[in-house]
Design a protein around this motif. Sequence first.
Motif, mmCIF file in Angstrom:
data_model
loop_
_atom_site.group_PDB
_atom_site.id
_atom_site.type_symbol
_atom_site.label_atom_id
_atom_site.label_comp_id
_atom_site.label_asym_id
_atom_site.label_seq_id
_atom_site.Cartn_x
_atom_site.Cartn_y
_atom_site.Cartn_z
ATOM 1 N N THR A 126 0.838 -1.200 0.000
ATOM 2 C CA THR A 126 0.000 0.000 0.000
ATOM 3 C C THR A 126 0.872 1.249 0.000
ATOM 4 O O THR A 126 1.919 1.295 0.642
ATOM 5 C CB THR A 126 -0.941 0.040 1.219
ATOM 6 N N SER A 129 0.614 4.104 3.593
ATOM 7 C CA SER A 129 -0.193 3.069 4.234
ATOM 8 C C SER A 129 -0.977 3.550 5.443
ATOM 9 O O SER A 129 -1.989 2.942 5.805
ATOM 10 C CB SER A 129 0.723 1.912 4.659
ATOM 11 N N GLN A 142 -6.017 5.301 1.907
ATOM 12 C CA GLN A 142 -6.369 3.963 2.393
ATOM 13 C C GLN A 142 -7.635 4.023 3.246
ATOM 14 O O GLN A 142 -7.810 4.941 4.038
ATOM 15 C CB GLN A 142 -5.229 3.356 3.228
ATOM 16 N N GLN A 149 -4.902 -4.291 6.870
ATOM 17 C CA GLN A 149 -4.134 -4.481 5.640
ATOM 18 C C GLN A 149 -3.320 -5.765 5.707
ATOM 19 O O GLN A 149 -3.293 -6.555 4.744
ATOM 20 C CB GLN A 149 -3.206 -3.286 5.413
#
Length: 400
Positions: A126, A129, A142, A149
């Motif tokens: 990601t 993140s 996100q 995650q």
Amino acid sequence: MGTLKLRNCTIWDVHYWRQTKGGDAIAKPGEEGTIDFGATYTLGVKRVNVSPDGKNYRSAVNQNGIYYAVWDAGKQELEILSEHEANLYPWSSDNAYLTKWIKRLPDWMSALNGEHSLNNYSIPGTHDSGTQHTGDGIAHTQNFGISAQLEDGIRFLDIRLDGVTEFDQELVVKHGCIFCFLSFGEVLDSCKAFLNAHSGETIIMLVNASGCLYNNIESRFKSYLQEDAYKDLFYLGESMPTLNQVRGKVVLFRRFKIDDTSVLGVDLSEGWEDNKTFSLTTPTPANVKFEIEDQYKDRDTHVKLQAVKDALNNTIANSNDNIMHITFNSIAGGHGHTPYEYAWGGGGVDPIMNPSLESFLIEKSGDRRFGAVMLDYYNNQGSQNGIVEALVRSNDGLLL
């Protein structure tokens, strides 16, 4: 009497029934239909108002079972899968709702042969993140936190750090100058808890200063490494490790500079180019080679998507090059669009980055190395984990 559940994973209405006993109904795309079974019967399915209808049957279904309707494009027919079979079934755009019910992916690395260097695997990651709590806007990339995650299969985190004040020893996550309401300690706690529960996994963490107020994060970062809670959490070597060497560890890829010549992770502090596709080699003696696509300012998605495809095709074509490939599928908010719109659509964005990437991965499906692929909104808003699934499944040739 039992109640059978049929989950329609396809993008079409699916008509289902008990053969010879009626009880027919229609399950909408992504919805779960039910049918009462008093005994063991044969279950029939077909597409509604689509040619071919793909009619098919499964005999001796469990009257209290859960089954999944998927479309087999090769056979041009529907398949009725058990829950176990559905967990192994490859994702496709025709079966966009399969990911609504698929198992989460907390242990996918544990099944891999770990004798290979990390640059030999496909690794979902990601971008920025830690931005779950920034609120809608250009800093938000996100929808889910670090723990979610990791449970969903993400194994490469992009963490940007800054101080709260010039003199405060605490580091916090920022996207640029925007505070993400997340401390570095909380990031590390999430990683540690996950790895304690899933010791066969590893997490790559790309760490950089946020580029805002207090860019010299070296001393504060090192102070975390000295804490009892985290002193054994990281792999801090300068060379690219094998998976077996770092199971249960966070592998540091360091973008921020340090003032001494000590070894502090894989050193990417020199040579990272802005808004480019570029090559980078870490300092001697490690000499770890990287190929990185990070054209985050290319807001013409035709241009950006081609850059992503070119990078991934290069990764596939040179599968034994001993280079760590990192491809960012993300675009910075701007030109009237948010990162979400670039990722999943809205405001006239076309082509849309994440669905286009999914289609590319499906087209290239098989035992292929894609390297690390960095995503905004990796699973949309929780309804679709197809990109992560495709990347994970591309490692099947490296299973134990």
